[in-house]
Design a protein around this motif. Structure first.
Motif, mmCIF file in Angstrom:
data_model
loop_
_atom_site.group_PDB
_atom_site.id
_atom_site.type_symbol
_atom_site.label_atom_id
_atom_site.label_comp_id
_atom_site.label_asym_id
_atom_site.label_seq_id
_atom_site.Cartn_x
_atom_site.Cartn_y
_atom_site.Cartn_z
ATOM 1 N N THR A 7 8.094 7.362 -0.454
ATOM 2 C CA THR A 7 7.372 6.920 0.727
ATOM 3 C C THR A 7 5.918 7.301 0.549
ATOM 4 N N GLN A 8 5.058 6.399 0.926
ATOM 5 C CA GLN A 8 3.635 6.664 0.814
ATOM 6 C C GLN A 8 3.108 7.068 2.176
ATOM 7 N N ILE A 9 2.242 8.056 2.155
ATOM 8 C CA ILE A 9 1.637 8.549 3.385
ATOM 9 C C ILE A 9 0.144 8.314 3.276
ATOM 10 N N ASP A 10 -0.424 7.794 4.349
ATOM 11 C CA ASP A 10 -1.876 7.615 4.373
ATOM 12 C C ASP A 10 -2.507 8.992 4.567
ATOM 13 N N VAL A 11 -3.332 9.400 3.609
ATOM 14 C CA VAL A 11 -3.908 10.743 3.674
ATOM 15 C C VAL A 11 -4.802 10.920 4.900
ATOM 16 N N LYS A 12 -5.288 9.848 5.460
ATOM 17 C CA LYS A 12 -6.127 9.939 6.661
ATOM 18 C C LYS A 12 -5.320 10.379 7.877
#
Length: 171
Positions: A7-12
């Protein structure tokens, strides 16, 4: 057994504390990978040195003279005298080659040199892959730093706005 879906998480979306954790983890990974790269370079240098020694002993660019005395290392600081056979050629010379985990194989000069060259080329390939991984980690590290700077600036602006609002409200 299949790998769990990533799963990718938006670092923002991460908090400043979470970003600092990710930044520290990436820095540790980069340091570890760079240490590994340095170790591979040292091993590759030893393999090149071994190939050069085989070449020299069997009639390469600067061939050793048959009957010439040499010092043979038993350990890193213990040597015994030896002599190079007078009829030494790549085909009739024999070397005990460390093939890993304490196993040694007898090879002639041609096979020994090919072995060390193949090892060197394999390390070249591994180091190229490792350099790409390091570059990706550094890019991720830089993204995290940029997002952290943006969040710090954002927090400072919010604090300034809050202070300005507090000055406007009569006590």
């Amino acid at each position: 057994m299949s790998a769990a879906p990533s799963t990718q998480i938006d670092v923002k979306d991460l908090s400043l504390a979470q970003l600092k954790e990710v930044q520290l983890q990436l820095q540790n990974e980069i340091n570890h990978l760079q240490d590994s790269l340095e170790q591979l370079l040292m091993v590759q240098s030893r393999f090149r040195e071994c190939a050069g020694s085989v070449d020299q002993l069997t009639g390469g660019a600067h061939p050793a003279q048959g009957g010439q005395s040499i010092l043979v290392p038993l350990t890193s600081s213990l040597y015994v005298p030896g002599k190079i056979p007078a009829d030494q050629t790549p085909e009739n010379s024999t070397f005990m080659v460390d093939v890993g985990t304490g196993y040694y194989v007898e090879k002639n000069g041609v096979e020994a040199k090919k072995f060390f060259i193949a090892k060197t080329e394999k390390l070249d390939e591994n180091m190229r892959d490792l350099k790409r991984i390091i570059e990706d980690k550094v890019k991720n590290f830089n993204v995290i730093q940029t997002v952290m700077k943006e969040k710090i600036i954002e927090q400072q602006q919010q604090q300034q706005q809050a202070q300005a609002q507090a000055k406007k409200v009569p006590a």
